[in-house]
Structure formats: C-alpha cells, structure tokens
Design a protein around this motif. Structure first.
Motif, PDB file in Angstrom:
ATOM      1  N   UNK A  87       0.822  -1.213   0.000  1.00  0.00           N
ATOM      2  CA  UNK A  87       0.000   0.000   0.000  1.00  0.00           C
ATOM      3  C   UNK A  87       0.853   1.259   0.000  1.00  0.00           C
ATOM      4  N   UNK A  88       1.959   1.238   0.739  1.00  0.00           N
ATOM      5  CA  UNK A  88       2.776   2.452   0.871  1.00  0.00           C
ATOM      6  C   UNK A  88       3.940   2.501  -0.116  1.00  0.00           C
ATOM      7  N   UNK A  89       4.356   1.337  -0.620  1.00  0.00           N
ATOM      8  CA  UNK A  89       5.525   1.295  -1.503  1.00  0.00           C
ATOM      9  C   UNK A  89       6.843   1.347  -0.765  1.00  0.00           C
ATOM     10  N   UNK A  90       6.827   1.237   0.564  1.00  0.00           N
ATOM     11  CA  UNK A  90       8.079   1.278   1.326  1.00  0.00           C
ATOM     12  C   UNK A  90       8.807  -0.055   1.157  1.00  0.00           C
ATOM     13  N   UNK A  91      10.059  -0.032   0.709  1.00  0.00           N
ATOM     14  CA  UNK A  91      10.803  -1.289   0.565  1.00  0.00           C
ATOM     15  C   UNK A  91      11.094  -1.909   1.929  1.00  0.00           C
ATOM     16  N   UNK A  92      11.206  -3.245   1.945  1.00  0.00           N
ATOM     17  CA  UNK A  92      11.415  -3.988   3.191  1.00  0.00           C
ATOM     18  C   UNK A  92      12.750  -4.721   3.133  1.00  0.00           C
ATOM     19  N   UNK A  93      13.654  -4.332   4.019  1.00  0.00           N
ATOM     20  CA  UNK A  93      14.890  -5.081   4.237  1.00  0.00           C
ATOM     21  C   UNK A  93      14.681  -5.969   5.455  1.00  0.00           C
ATOM     22  N   UNK A  94      15.475  -7.030   5.579  1.00  0.00           N
ATOM     23  CA  UNK A  94      15.269  -7.934   6.703  1.00  0.00           C
ATOM     24  C   UNK A  94      16.562  -8.258   7.424  1.00  0.00           C
ATOM     25  N   UNK A  95      16.426  -8.580   8.695  1.00  0.00           N
ATOM     26  CA  UNK A  95      17.524  -9.121   9.481  1.00  0.00           C
ATOM     27  C   UNK A  95      17.512 -10.638   9.312  1.00  0.00           C
ATOM     28  N   UNK A  96      18.487 -11.323   9.917  1.00  0.00           N
ATOM     29  CA  UNK A  96      18.473 -12.781   9.855  1.00  0.00           C
ATOM     30  C   UNK A  96      17.182 -13.346  10.427  1.00  0.00           C
ATOM     31  N   UNK A  97      16.752 -12.824  11.576  1.00  0.00           N
ATOM     32  CA  UNK A  97      15.561 -13.357  12.235  1.00  0.00           C
ATOM     33  C   UNK A  97      14.280 -12.972  11.509  1.00  0.00           C
ATOM     34  N   UNK A  98      14.341 -11.935  10.684  1.00  0.00           N
ATOM     35  CA  UNK A  98      13.135 -11.473   9.995  1.00  0.00           C
ATOM     36  C   UNK A  98      13.007 -11.952   8.566  1.00  0.00           C
ATOM     37  N   UNK A  99      14.016 -12.658   8.059  1.00  0.00           N
ATOM     38  CA  UNK A  99      13.982 -13.089   6.658  1.00  0.00           C
ATOM     39  C   UNK A  99      12.814 -14.030   6.410  1.00  0.00           C
TER      40      UNK A  99
END
Length: 625
Positions: free
Chosen positions: A259-271
């Motif tokens: 909805x917002x177009x914000x890109x998402x990067x992840x940590x090891x635990x969040x992948x």
C-alpha cells in the motif's frame, strides 16, 4: 486445603505437565517435554519423577535423552523459535559440569529473546556432606555455587532451597517464559537433596493453567507520533526483524509495504516475513546485506524498524544508515528496542502496530520515482545473486554455488538452519526465503555448534517440514552428537556438511585485518615454520557422521551435490550430505562493513595496511541521535 505428598521433583513434573499457553484463542502445551542427561545430581530427583510420571501416567511430560547439555538447550531454543515462542522444553542436568554446560545455551536463548526452562541441579541445600563430588568451594561464602553463573545469562533465576519455595518460583518462571518482551532463559536451580525431599503440596498448585500471551495494543498518541515522520518521508525503509515473525505479522507487513511502496529489508531473524520475490523485498541489510538493501539504507531519511534489536550486523556497526538527518521509528514489543537510535517508539505487538500505522497513514505512499529506484536496485541484486550461484569455480566448488543448488532443490517450506562461520553472511545475501519459517539462522549469539542440535529441535517442532542443517566443519567438530539423538528418536533431518578444512569466515576476516589467516586452517604443525600450515589433516567427518548412525552421501561438484540432495530428500532416515568446497571462496561481494578493531601499532606490513583501511571506515561510524 486439600494436599498431596510428593517430592519437589515430582511436584515440578506434575506442575509443568499442566501449563499451557494461549494466543489468538489457540492453546498449546507450554512445556511439551523435558530434555535431560542424568547424573548423581538429578537421577534420583527429576529422573525418578519423570519415570514415575511415565509409569503411573500421573503426568504427561515425556523425557528425551540428549547427548550434550548445551545441545539440548539449543534444540529447545530451535523448537521454541519454530513455535513462535509459544512453547519450549525444560532441560535437566546434573550438578557441576552437566549444569554449567547449559550456560552457553542459556546465553544464546536470552540474547535471541527465546524462552527455555533450565533445571540445573545444585549442591546440597543442607550442606550435610560438603564438599560433595563436583562442588566448587568458594571461600567468600557457603551459599555460592557454579550455578550462580546462570544469573548473568538468565531473564529469571531462582534457587529452590526449600520444597515450598517451588510454588512462587515455578509461577514466576512461567510468567517470564510467556512474556514476549522479557522472555529468554529461565533458570530454576535445584539442590539435589531438595529434589528428593517430600512436602504436602496444595492440590490447586497442579491445576491446569493457561498463560495468555497478549498482543500489547499501541497507544493512539504514540501511533500518531510514529506516523508523523513517515508521512513526510521521501525515502523510507522498513527493517523487519524477528519480532515480525514471532507476532505472525507477515500478512500485515506485506499489505503495508504494497500500500505504501516502502521497501522492506530484513535481518536474519526477519527473513521470509516478506517473500524474497515480492516487489518490495530488498533482502538482508547491514554488514553482510544485499546491494539493494544497503543502498536504500544509505539514502533513507526515515527507517521503520519492526521487531528488530538493531545488532551491529544490522547497522553495519553504525555505518549503513548514511543520511545525516535519518530518523528512526521503532515498533517493538520491548521498550528496550523501541527507543534505540533515539527513535520515535511505538511499544506494541508488531501485528497490531502495523495495522495501526496503516490506518494512520491512510492513502499515503512513496512517489513513483522511489518505487522505480527500488525496482532498479532489486534487478541489480538479482544479477549479483546469479553471478554467485553460477561461478563455474574449480576444482572445488565455491560455497555460493552450493547454496544456489540448495535454493533450487528445496521447496518453499523446507527449513534451512545455520548459525556461525561464513555461511550466515552468504545466506543473508543469497537465500531466497518465501516462508517465514524457512530461514532459521541463529545470528544473535552466532554460536558454533548450534546447527545440528537446532535441526533436531526444529524437526520436533514441525515434523511436516523438511529440515536441512547447513554446517561447516568447524561447527560440526564443536557439536555433532545430536545426530545420534535424531537417529534414536526416528527423526529424518538432512545435514549438509560443508568441508573446507578450516575456518573460512574467520580466515577471510583475519586476512582482511592483516593477520594473514593465522590459526584458522586445519593443518599439521609445520616443523620448519612452527605454524599450523602443514598438510591437510586426515580427518574423515563423513565417517564420523556414519558412526553416529546417519546415512552418508558424498559430493565433490555442484551436480553431484544436486543428485545427493535428491537422494537425501527421498530418504526416510537422517542423512548427511558431505561436500567439499574451496576454503578461499569466492564469497559474495561485500556491501557493508563490520567493526573489528585492528592493532594500532604493528611490526607487520599487513597489519599496518589493514589499520589504515580500518581508520578510514571508522570515519563513517556514528551514533544516531
């Protein structure tokens, strides 16, 4: 008051068997079983109680025999991680070394914010036979034992010196285990005489208890404060951590990003919280992060951290967020993490917090130019990945090629487990997770020896999934004993044993820091140089795995590895796939930095050159204020 006469250990077993957790109207056993290794400190206490429970069926609390006390804690942590911290095991060990073997596992659990219940045996509370076998005497005080070392690595510690003390101690232990903001290792130290001592217990102590794990609701004013910088952002970035996964907020995060177009990067635990091929997914961030994620981090004016504790690998030692005016907004269930980097804190459950932010932002979204910038960076990142997967390296394959083949042969639900060495860095850039449980890399404590034991725990948590342990020879030599436990329990786990005859990660780091890979290769000592730089040691790790009861397959090329993996997938028993790779890489290209101090003065040219490079990197390091 109705009472029942039981020993302290019998009471604890009966109590644990009746503890449940609940979230979103889904109940499950909080403590489904006990891992243990018996010695004189617990065999007649906890051991007798578990036997009695099994024979009389007075309590349903199965016992599992581990081969190493640290390993059983790792297995429990992996189980809890797979179960979103809603269930975990208890671990019983004998006095002295048996108990202190669990301390590393306790530190790992607490660092990762994962619940585990530890039951180390302790010395006689009566001190009738002091000093007993394995007792460390302390001249400073008679009440000090080695178990006091657990205090520093536990979120809750109590020594049960009288039977009746178990009542408040056990209830407090359950409180901490089920607190998403405060959870970690919980330690109840049990003197061996107290374990066997009888007491008249209130029957109500053993009633069925359901511990409700809530979803803290975001405060409306805090939501508005958090939304304000996001509305004015031109280049925002989301950093998704493990809290996103434990909250089960993957669907909400994907919808919010779309909805917002914000890109998402992840940590090891969040992948895996956002699938790797989602148009907003830009991969791992930080010291070993992807090209796309780190480029966007350097430009970001607002960073929305969701369920992350911002380790130095996530921030590239405080260098990756390069905008001098960057603002942080942190959504986290723990205030400790929510306020990091002078952030605007939103202390709440990740799922509810994302929903509240989405409502507060309304139809706001990033502009089209930023969306296009994200797409271009993702395209270049995919090119880098393919280059790593298809190097055609020889004569031994590069580790990145093995990861590429593994990506191809496993389905989306397969769980890949790793913890230490060069593989976490390669995996953060290259692993293509589409399922939030498919990527299981312990990188808070990054404990060598975690992998095999964790594979055991992960498989027990979800037998329907293929579990693949990725372990280098260094970690394998630290702790591989739980392969025997997999075999004894009839569990099928695939262990990919990557043999490169040394410490690839630390070797490369040593070289980069001017220490010339000193002490990082598995070699004979050279009589001329006096160093460990002789011929390769004749160590046969495949034979070792076979001796523990596993089936073993060998591969010396990428194609042989693919074939071996297909056979391992079709197998019904624990199978080890042994593959040799090139110790010297090549590794994925670096897009971040990690602060490891270099000697400021040295007689070695290599170290002096490394210090100059280190000093230049330090110029970009700063606090986020």
């Amino acid at each position: 008051m109705t009472t029942i006469r039981l020993t302290t250990a019998q009471a604890l077993v009966r109590f644990l068997a009746n503890q449940y957790s609940e979230r979103d109207e889904q109940e499950q056993r909080l403590i489904p079983g006990v891992w243990g290794i018996f010695g004189h400190g617990n065999v007649a206490g906890i051991g007798q109680a578990l036997l009695q429970a099994a024979v009389t069926r007075e309590a349903d609390l199965p016992y599992y025999l581990a081969r190493n006390e640290q390993g059983m804690v790792h297995a429990s942590v992996a189980y809890a991680k797979m179960r979103d911290r809603l269930a975990t095991f208890a671990c019983s060990a004998s006095t002295g070394p048996g108990s202190t073997n669990m301390i590393t596992g306790a530190a790992l659990a607490t660092t990762n914010r994962i619940p585990v219940l530890l039951l180390p045996s302790d010395m006689f509370a009566t001190r009738a036979a002091d000093p007993v076998l394995q007792q460390l005497e302390d001249a400073r005080g008679g009440d000090v034992t080695v178990n006091d070392a657990f205090r520093a690595v536990s979120k809750y510690f109590d020594r049960v010196s009288r039977p009746e003390q178990l009542i408040p101690a056990a209830l407090a232990a359950m409180r901490v285990l089920t607190d998403p903001a405060e959870t970690g290792a919980v330690t109840l130290s049990l003197p061996q005489d107290v374990q066997a001592e009888a007491f008249d217990w209130p029957v109500s102590f053993f009633r069925r208890r359901v511990w409700h794990i809530g979803r803290p609701v975001p405060e409306p004013a805090a939501v508005e404060r958090a939304a304000r910088p996001l509305r004015s952002a031109r280049k925002p970035l989301i950093v998704a951590g493990g809290g996103t996964v434990y909250s089960g907020a993957e669907t909400q995060l994907r919808a919010f990003a779309e909805a917002t177009g914000i890109p998402v990067a992840d940590t090891h635990a969040g992948k895996g919280a956002v699938p790797w091929d989602h148009p907003c997914s830009v991969g791992g961030i930080g010291s070993t992060g992807s090209y796309a994620a780190n480029e966007l981090a350097r430009e970001a004016d607002v960073v929305l951290g969701i369920g992350t504790r911002y380790s130095d690998f996530t921030t590239a030692s405080h260098t990756v967020f390069g905008n001098p005016d960057v603002v942080f907004v942190n959504l986290n269930v723990a205030r400790l993490d929510a306020v990091k980097h002078s952030a605007e804190p939103l202390v709440a459950d990740a799922r509810l917090g994302i929903e509240a932010l989405a409502k507060a932002l309304g139809d706001w979204e990033v502009d089209q130019e930023y969306r296009e910038r994200t797409r271009q960076l993702i395209t270049r990142t995919r090119e880098i990945e393919e280059e790593c997967f298809n190097r055609g390296h020889g004569p031994l394959p590069a580790q990145t090629e093995i990861l590429g083949a593994l990506n191809d042969v496993l389905d989306d639900r397969a769980v890949v487990i790793n913890a230490a060495g060069s593989m976490p860095g390669d995996l953060q850039q290259l692993w293509r997770a589409r399922d939030p449980k498919a990527y299981h890399v312990e990188y808070a404590y990054s404990c060598m020896g975690y992998e095999v034991a964790a594979g055991l725990g992960a498989k027990m948590a979800d037998p329907s999934r293929e579990v693949v342990v990725l372990v280098g020879d260094g970690s394998y030599l630290m702790m591989a004993q739980e392969i025997a436990t997999m075999v004894s329990e009839g569990l099928k786990v695939i262990v990919v044993l990557v043999q490169n005859h040394g410490f690839a990660s630390i070797g490369a780091l040593s070289e980069a820091l001017g220490s010339q890979r000193f002490g990082t290769n598995y070699r004979f000592r050279n009589g001329d140089s006096g160093l460990l730089d002789g011929d390769v040691l004749p160590v046969d790790l495949a034979a070792n795995a076979s001796s523990l009861g596993a089936d073993v397959l060998h591969a010396t090329s990428v194609e042989e590895f693919r074939t071996a993996m297909e056979k391992a997938k079709a197998a019904s028993r624990t199978t080890v796939v042994h593959v040799e790779t090139d110790l010297y890489g090549p590794n994925p290209p670096g897009h971040g930095w990690w602060d490891v101090p270099v000697s400021q003065t040295s007689a070695l040219d290599s170290t002096r050159a490394a210090y100059e490079a280190y000093a230049s990197h330090k110029l970009a390091q700063r606090h986020y204020l």
